[in-house]
Design a protein around this motif. Structure first.
Motif, PDB file in Angstrom:
ATOM      1  N   ARG A 347      69.276  51.826  36.983  1.00 43.84           N
ATOM      2  CA  ARG A 347      69.651  51.887  35.574  1.00 43.84           C
ATOM      3  C   ARG A 347      71.157  51.720  35.456  1.00 43.84           C
ATOM      4  NH1 ARG A 347      65.899  54.058  32.153  1.00 43.84           N
ATOM      5  NH2 ARG A 347      67.509  54.771  30.712  1.00 43.84           N
ATOM      6  N   GLY A 348      71.588  51.408  34.242  1.00 44.51           N
ATOM      7  CA  GLY A 348      73.016  51.353  33.960  1.00 44.51           C
ATOM      8  C   GLY A 348      73.755  50.355  34.825  1.00 44.51           C
ATOM      9  N   GLU A 589      70.938  44.170  28.671  1.00 40.79           N
ATOM     10  CA  GLU A 589      71.169  45.484  29.287  1.00 40.79           C
ATOM     11  C   GLU A 589      71.425  46.552  28.230  1.00 40.79           C
ATOM     12  OE1 GLU A 589      72.402  42.677  30.442  1.00 40.79           O
ATOM     13  OE2 GLU A 589      71.368  42.598  32.390  1.00 40.79           O
ATOM     14  N   GLN A 593      68.902  49.917  27.222  1.00 47.01           N
ATOM     15  CA  GLN A 593      69.354  51.304  27.335  1.00 47.01           C
ATOM     16  C   GLN A 593      68.989  52.145  26.123  1.00 47.01           C
ATOM     17  OE1 GLN A 593      73.533  51.171  28.208  1.00 47.01           O
ATOM     18  NE2 GLN A 593      73.243  50.264  30.237  1.00 47.01           N
TER      19      GLN A 593
END
Length: 612
Positions: A347-348, A589, A593
């Protein structure tokens, strides 16, 4: 199965212990090396009556004899397997090719060894540590080594010409063996410690220095003890820095892309939160090898290089959705004598690294496919295949090839693409897209007939008739081209590229126009790889054009019009991103999120507002 090899008799005499097995062909050449936790179980699995894998069937068919080496543990088997693969380079194993352009740290085998930067063929005797991602990483490591271990880094001509110590000795960065200041044993001790450090054995280095400091102190050699104390302090600082940086300080991210016979594994080296460099690897991959086996083989060969130990990261991130066996991960950690975390979920920032690695892998394959040498070899192989099928004249060159593909969504916004290749590769200035109009939605045959008319109506006058025309599809699409060119005195060679039943690359059938039959090339044939490349490029070009056309229609789209975005998701998106304009300009992205938005949904939203 090879009739000369009695598989059952061989299996009956096998042990259930861990070990490594080697398979040989009739000429005594090793064709496959494998490891096993239980040799009898693993080897017997190759000789079952029902074996689904095409690769395994081909392998077993070529076995003339086998032998095994028993080991004490699965970890030992892992290391031995890697050693045998490097030694024998069997054709059915995934093989990681060495690239001599990578930089290394080199410790020579002189009487007074030197530590140096090395790139190229390993001719000089000594030990090579690496490879490193780039030259700056090597130079940074050399600076650190010079501060920690007073071993010479000067070249041999400078070393031989010295009559008194140089400035490096005054700075306590060299023991000055050139003028005989240290004893042979003292100098060799520092060389050995430097080698241990490069292998990642930091604690062993500290323990050794502490022991020598205590010995020097006991013998009242306080100046020598103080030098060891300072070395220990410098090493502690390096260890403390790594501890503060955390696992993110050493992170490798793997990207994977496979296309038209090429498999590229891209490694991003993340150090201290920054991309320090990246490398593309093109391993030799046997036919019908799946991604899991390819990644496992790569990781084992890549990280089990004993001289790479100092470069082993705390974590490895695999391509999204890919996995490897937990047994391989455990055995790899045991073999490296340090925990190595391997996963594909991220993630991230890590997800962005993951995406970047895959993009670089795709770009590397694209560059490889476009290279003139690759293109010439593949074009030559295609020409030979067509000559063998008696549809091409031996003396006639292939100067221009074109390929068509149709793209639409449920019959809407239909776009036909035409890509052009010459002897050097893609001729992008001649690529064309055609917006198909006035046909029944989803009628690919009518779309193909229309694009034939529009593309070749003035082709003879413009002198751009292709030598070979590929049609992405079966006999139906090919028939449209046959009908158009039926009255031409010298039509291009028409080839329909039809996917196999499983739609798996390598199983394509090539239908030759005007009833000249069909041919099927081996999946490792360079000529087929060229056709796949041209076909995939036409597909990509058509898809991009279709999305651009669809994006124009949806420029005024609101979130409510996007399939899967209801009132609740709309409210969440607007609240988290700050408004409709921010949603429209957000990256995939950023959208992913947002709570409740999967990556697939993020891609759908992203493409609804813009061209890909």
């Amino acid at each position: 199965m090879n009739s000369s090899f009695d598989a059952q008799a061989f299996i009956n005499n096998l042990t259930h212990q861990p070990g490594v097995y080697r398979m040989y062909d009739a000429d005594g050449v090793v064709i496959y090396v494998g490891k096993a936790k239980d040799l009898r179980k693993r080897v017997s699995s190759y000789f079952r009556k029902q074996v689904d894998a095409v690769k395994t069937k081909a392998l077993v068919k070529n076995i003339a004899t086998m032998d095994v080496t028993v080991t004490n543990s699965e970890t030992e088997a892992l290391i031995l397997e890697n050693s045998f693969i490097k030694k024998f380079r069997p054709r059915y194993n995934v093989l990681l090719r060495d690239d001599k352009s990578y930089p290394y740290i080199f410790i020579s085998a002189h009487e007074h060894p030197r530590i140096a930067f090395h790139r190229g063929t390993k001719r000089e005797k000594g030990e090579y540590f690496g490879p490193f991602p780039n030259g700056s990483a090597v130079r940074e490591s050399l600076r650190l080594l010079q501060k920690l271990f007073p071993v010479r880094q000067c070249d041999d001509s400078y070393y031989r010409a010295r009559s008194r110590p140089c400035l490096q000795h005054q700075l306590k960065r060299c023991l000055a063996p050139c003028v005989g200041l240290p004893t042979e044993a003292e100098y060799q001790q520092q060389v050995d410690l430097a080698k241990l450090f490069l292998r990642g054995k930091n604690q062993q280095v500290v323990d050794s220095l502490m022991q020598r400091m205590e010995e020097a102190s006991a013998q009242l050699e306080f100046e020598k003890a103080a030098r060891f104390r300072d070395q220990i302090g410098a090493l502690r600082q390096v260890q403390d820095k790594n501890a503060v940086s955390g696992s993110q300080s050493m992170l490798d991210v793997i990207g994977l892309h496979r296309e038209s016979g090429f498999s590229c594994i891209q490694v991003l080296f993340i150090r201290d939160g920054q991309v320090q460099g990246s490398r593309s690897y093109f391993p030799k991959v046997p036919a019908n090898t799946d991604n899991s086996e390819l990644l496992e083989s790569f990781l084992l060969q890549f990280y089990l290089n004993q001289q790479r130990a100092g470069q082993i990261p705390a974590e490895v991130i695999l391509p999204h959705g890919e996995t490897i066996s937990s047994d391989v991960q455990t055995a790899l950690s045991d073999a490296l004598e340090k925990p190595l975390k391997i996963n594909a979920t991220s993630r991230g920032e890590r997800a962005r690294y993951q995406s970047l690695a895959n993009k670089n892998a795709m770009n590397s394959v694209s560059s490889k496919l476009s290279s003139q040498t690759t293109m010439a070899n593949r074009l030559s192989a295609l020409k030979k295949a067509l000559e063998k099928a008696r549809v091409w004249d031996v003396d006639k060159p292939v100067e221009r090839m074109e390929c068509f593909d149709i793209s639409h969504t449920m019959g809407d916004q239909t776009v036909a693409s035409c890509v052009v290749f010459d002897q050097q590769g893609p001729l992008k200035s001649d690529y064309r897209r055609f917006n198909i109009k006035d046909i029944t939605g989803g009628d690919d045959y009518a779309a193909m007939a229309q694009v034939m008319e529009r593309r070749y109506k003035h082709a003879i006058e413009q002198d751009n008739v292709p030598d070979i025309l590929f049609i992405d599809g079966g006999k139906g699409q090919l028939k449209q081209a046959e009908e158009y060119f039926a009255d031409w005195p010298q039509p291009p060679l028409l080839i329909g590229v039809a996917k196999g039943e499983s739609r798996k690359p390598g199983l394509e059938t090539l239908f030759l126009g005007f009833g000249q039959g069909a041919i099927q090339l081996n999946e490792d044939d360079p000529g087929l790889h060229l056709i796949q490349y041209i076909r995939d490029e036409s597909h990509r070009f058509a898809i991009t054009g279709h999305r651009q056309r669809r994006a124009k229609v949806k420029k005024t789209s609101t979130l409510e019009e996007i399939e899967g975005v209801g009132p609740k998701r709309r409210k969440t998106l607007l609240h988290n991103l700050g408004g409709l304009q921010q949603v429209k300009s957000a990256s995939i992205e950023q959208l992913a999120q947002v709570p409740g938005i999967s990556r697939a949904m993020a891609e759908t939203i992203y493409h609804a507002f813009r061209d890909e």
